[in-house]
Write an enzyme that holds these catalytic residues in place. Structure first.
Site, PDB file in Angstrom:
ATOM      1  N   LYS A 135      -1.501  -1.084  -9.040  1.00  0.00           N
ATOM      2  CA  LYS A 135      -1.779   0.254  -9.578  1.00  0.00           C
ATOM      3  C   LYS A 135      -0.659   1.162  -9.115  1.00  0.00           C
ATOM      4  CE  LYS A 135      -3.528   4.129  -8.428  1.00  0.00           C
ATOM      5  NZ  LYS A 135      -2.660   5.167  -9.029  1.00  0.00           N
ATOM      6  N   GLU A 165      -0.845   0.756   4.984  1.00  0.00           N
ATOM      7  CA  GLU A 165       0.357   1.371   5.550  1.00  0.00           C
ATOM      8  C   GLU A 165       0.201   2.859   5.309  1.00  0.00           C
ATOM      9  OE1 GLU A 165       2.680  -0.018   7.242  1.00  0.00           O
ATOM     10  OE2 GLU A 165       2.325  -2.137   6.795  1.00  0.00           O
ATOM     11  N   CYS A 205       7.372   7.693   5.388  1.00  0.00           N
ATOM     12  CA  CYS A 205       6.291   7.577   6.381  1.00  0.00           C
ATOM     13  C   CYS A 205       6.850   7.431   7.791  1.00  0.00           C
ATOM     14  CB  CYS A 205       5.337   6.451   6.022  1.00  0.00           C
ATOM     15  SG  CYS A 205       6.147   4.975   5.460  1.00  0.00           S
ATOM     16  N   GLU A 226       1.225  15.120   9.131  1.00  0.00           N
ATOM     17  CA  GLU A 226       2.337  14.605   8.341  1.00  0.00           C
ATOM     18  C   GLU A 226       2.682  15.608   7.237  1.00  0.00           C
ATOM     19  OE1 GLU A 226       1.797  11.050   5.789  1.00  0.00           O
ATOM     20  OE2 GLU A 226       3.599  10.325   6.780  1.00  0.00           O
TER      21      GLU A 226
END
Ligand code: NAI
Ligand code: MG
Length: 498
Positions: free
Chosen positions: A189, A263, A298, A400
């Site tokens: 996806k 992740e 990330c 983040e």
């Protein structure tokens, strides 16, 4: 599937050619409902194409195709599967330029510094795993002299792959390559912001792979991602994205009792000790913070702890380096820094910048000029910002941001900085810069992260296990163990010869 697709280095034309399609059972097909959503070039705000708004029925068609293909795929000799995956890598070699251009167009990542690099890493991941077919080995177990007891590595079946937009092709490649070599069939996806380049990769790979082995659907999380996770025939989900969505995915997988690899994000510390080589550390901060990708990584070195003796010199040198980077049209070879991905990301990043600016004692050092030119006026450009004077407990140092914003935090003692570095909900990557071996070794052992580097800051590499601790995720990617542990299950076989 069409054989021998030629590269198309006009990304606008390619985007139109790919518009409106999923790839299911070797065929380009639209969503059952006929609905589509726009794909936008973040450098201009213009629509460059569309993608199918896939829902449960489309996901079901893709999963069914994968299920039908899986038995024959798993029945193929492992080295043969690997050879096909390696052939995919060779085939992609001729398409690096077109893929780089297409991903630059849909994500705003600069072609020279980011997008073309990403396109070449895709082939590298396929090549690496393509050579590992014969490593799908089991053991013989000395259970009883009258019996032969062995373990085998069995594929899981159908694997669902959910990817984000920041490095869509690379992150997809790191998931599909081990899944396929291990004998699984896959349904990807794509992320709603970047459905085209990954579709192109899957289309190219389908020239080599048997039909149904690799399928891809485009769509939004709740309408397309959720049905993929929930589909009864999907036996494993591997996901890269936010912590928030990772939790939703893990919860749904938990309900089905299927394994997940996650992740998730990071707030990766970079520690610059007083004895560090300043120039190398500054270059490492530029690379580590991924300014060329507007910080949308990330592993971004978004907390930079600098010893008080080097702090001011470090800030000055880093500003000079980032200032020298050219922000502009992602497709222009002269451009170092492109745009952020979407208006939503832009708003989020700007919100953080405002909140940092409003903090007493904080200073925002803005780098690199915004691009000029009428065609880029609607572009989602953000000037990189170095914050100083913010503590490690400030939200800019805890959450983040996923933008070109880093916090430079002054420290005086090693124990103090180690405590600050580990005082985070995340634990993806960390670096320390020092000439002292004892400090380096101590920090490497004590830093709470899945990936620790001393005096360098490279990104995920095929062959090296990659993944986080704490809220940065579950499981590892990119290595042999990742294939064995996350895309197979171990079966015990006992042959009683009495
Ligand atoms: P997201 O985590 O929502 O999206 C990642 C993928 O998950 C996309 O394909 C999305 O469609 C899918 N998804 C969303 N909801 C889902 C659901 N209920 N079930 C199944 N799949 C679902 O990330 P988003 O919204 O694009 O970005 C938000 C923040 O996440 C960023 O600002 C950044 O902090 C973080 N992020 C981290 C990434 C990483 O590499 N670790 C990559 C992208 C975003
Ligand atoms: Mg989201």
């Amino acid at each position: 599937m069409t054989e021998h697709i030629s590269p198309d280095i006009d990304p606008h034309r390619l985007a139109r050619t790919l518009s409106g399609f999923n790839l299911i059972d070797g065929e380009l097909v639209g969503a059952r409902s006929g609905r589509t959503f726009p794909v936008v070039n973040p450098a201009t705000g213009n629509e460059i194409g569309t993608a199918p708004f896939s829902e449960a029925a489309d996901v079901d068609a893709a999963v069914s195709a994968a299920q039908r293909a899986q038995r024959a795929w798993a029945g193929m000799a492992a080295r043969k599967r690997g050879a096909l995956v390696a052939e995919c890598a060779r085939l992609l070699g001729a398409h690096v330029e077109e893929l780089g251009r297409l991903v630059a167009l849909e994500t705003g990542k600069a072609l020279r510094t980011e997008s073309r690099v990403e396109a070449s890493v895709v082939a590298d991941a396929l090549q690496f795993y393509g050579g590992l077919g014969s490593e799908l080995k089991g053991e013989s177990v000395p259970f009883s002299p009258d019996m032969l007891t062995v373990t085998t590595r069995e594929p899981i079946g159908v694997v669902g792959v959910i990817i984000p937009w920041n490095a869509p092709m690379m992150l997809m490649a790191l998931k599909i390559s081990p899944a396929l070599v291990a004998g699984n069939c896959v349904v990807v996806k794509s992320a709603e912001e970047s459905p085209l380049a990954v579709l192109r990769v899957c289309q190219l790979l389908n020239q080599v792979l048997p039909r149904g082995v690799l399928n891809i659907v485009a769509g939004y999380g709740p309408e397309c991602g959720a049905p993929l996770v929930q589909h009864p025939a999907v036996g494993k989900i591997t996901f890269t994205g936010s912590v928030e969505t990772g939790r939703i995915v893990a919860r749904a997988a938990g309900e089905k009792l299927i394994p997940v690899t996650l992740e998730l994000g990071g707030k990766s510390p970079m520690i610059v000790m007083g004895d560090a080589d300043l120039d190398r550390a500054v270059a490492g901060a530029v690379a580590g913070m991924r300014f060329t990708r507007q910080g949308q990584s990330c592993t971004a070195a978004s907390r930079i702890f600098v010893h008080e003796s080097l702090h001011d010199a470090f800030v000055t040198a880093l500003k000079a380096k980032v200032d020298a980077m050219k922000m502009g049209d992602p497709l222009d070879e002269a451009t170092d820094i492109g745009t952020v991905i979407s208006q939503a990301q832009l708003d989020k990043v700007k919100g953080y910048i405002e909140s940092g600016r409003a903090t007493l004692g904080a200073a925002a050092v803005e780098c690199s000029a915004l691009p000029q030119g009428a065609s880029l006026r609607g572009g989602l450009f953000v000037r990189p910002v170095l914050f100083t004077g913010l503590g490690n407990s400030h939200r800019l140092a805890r959450e983040e941001i996923f933008g070109p914003v880093t916090c430079i935090i002054k420290f005086s003692s090693y124990e103090e900085v180690l405590a600050m570095a580990n005082d985070s909900a995340y634990g993806l990557a960390a670096t320390i810069w020092t000439r002292d071996l004892k400090t380096a070794l101590d920090a490497a052992r004590r830093l709470e992260a899945g990936f620790v580097q001393v005096n360098q800051n490279i990104v995920v590499q095929p062959g090296l296990s990659y993944g986080g601790v704490k809220q940065s995720g579950l499981g590892r990617e990119a290595s042999l163990e990742a294939m064995l542990e996350h895309f197979t299950h171990k079966k015990t076989l006992i042959f009683n010869m009495q």
